[in-house]
Design an enzyme around this catalytic site. Sequence first.
Site, PDB file in Angstrom:
ATOM      1  N   CYS A  26     -33.650 -24.723 -34.688  1.00  0.00           N
ATOM      2  CA  CYS A  26     -31.980 -24.514 -33.937  1.00  0.00           C
ATOM      3  C   CYS A  26     -31.348 -23.342 -33.851  1.00  0.00           C
ATOM      4  O   CYS A  26     -31.851 -22.492 -34.807  1.00  0.00           O
ATOM      5  CB  CYS A  26     -31.374 -25.461 -35.228  1.00  0.00           C
ATOM      6  SG  CYS A  26     -29.450 -24.923 -35.037  1.00  0.00           S
ATOM      7  N   CYS A  29     -28.586 -22.221 -36.358  1.00  0.00           N
ATOM      8  CA  CYS A  29     -28.253 -21.944 -37.402  1.00  0.00           C
ATOM      9  C   CYS A  29     -30.158 -21.521 -37.953  1.00  0.00           C
ATOM     10  O   CYS A  29     -30.281 -21.375 -39.167  1.00  0.00           O
ATOM     11  CB  CYS A  29     -28.303 -22.774 -38.244  1.00  0.00           C
ATOM     12  SG  CYS A  29     -28.915 -24.463 -38.906  1.00  0.00           S
ATOM     13  N   CYS A  74     -28.776 -31.028 -35.792  1.00  0.00           N
ATOM     14  CA  CYS A  74     -29.658 -30.796 -37.112  1.00  0.00           C
ATOM     15  C   CYS A  74     -28.561 -30.616 -38.475  1.00  0.00           C
ATOM     16  O   CYS A  74     -27.600 -31.167 -37.686  1.00  0.00           O
ATOM     17  CB  CYS A  74     -29.005 -29.184 -36.539  1.00  0.00           C
ATOM     18  SG  CYS A  74     -29.045 -28.247 -38.058  1.00  0.00           S
ATOM     19  N   CYS A  77     -26.675 -27.357 -39.476  1.00  0.00           N
ATOM     20  CA  CYS A  77     -25.068 -27.133 -39.140  1.00  0.00           C
ATOM     21  C   CYS A  77     -24.821 -27.946 -38.187  1.00  0.00           C
ATOM     22  O   CYS A  77     -23.215 -28.040 -37.459  1.00  0.00           O
ATOM     23  CB  CYS A  77     -25.483 -25.726 -38.332  1.00  0.00           C
ATOM     24  SG  CYS A  77     -26.247 -26.059 -36.211  1.00  0.00           S
ATOM     25  N   CYS A  97     -36.026 -35.655 -27.606  1.00  0.00           N
ATOM     26  CA  CYS A  97     -35.641 -34.692 -25.665  1.00  0.00           C
ATOM     27  C   CYS A  97     -34.773 -34.382 -26.677  1.00  0.00           C
ATOM     28  O   CYS A  97     -33.728 -34.183 -26.565  1.00  0.00           O
ATOM     29  CB  CYS A  97     -35.360 -36.646 -25.314  1.00  0.00           C
ATOM     30  SG  CYS A  97     -34.988 -35.873 -23.463  1.00  0.00           S
TER      31      CYS A  97
HETATM   32 ZN   LIG Z   1     -28.170 -25.913 -36.905  1.00  0.00          ZN
END
Ligand SMILES: [Zn+2]
Length: 108
Positions: A26, A29, A74, A77, A97
């Site tokens: 991510c 984070c 995510c 976060c 995607c």
């Molecule tokens: Zn994250």
Amino acid sequence: MLRQGSTERPYSSPLLKEHRKGRFLCAGCDLPLFSSTTKFDSGTGWPSFWNHFPSALKIVTDRSMGMVRREVRCARCDGHLGHVFDDGPPPTGLRYCMNGAALAFRSA
Ligand SMILES: [Zn+2]
């Protein structure tokens, strides 16, 4: 971009051509989201995966743009990552995607 739920232009992400072994994190984070072993070329112009690391993602219903889609965020976060569709390859049949800008790559 990560917070706004917007989608980048197709074929604009350098991660599309990322074929090394590693993990996609991510961008918000650093949580590991996808393994390079689950990345595939979907032909859509966005980085695509057929599976993710356990507990890495959160799926929420997205009713924007007059469609009902499953938005991928995510799990840590809450950053917007992309969408998931049912036309992916086996064994999952799923296509995650992703916005390339929402991901960071770390080679193994
Ligand atoms: Zn994250």
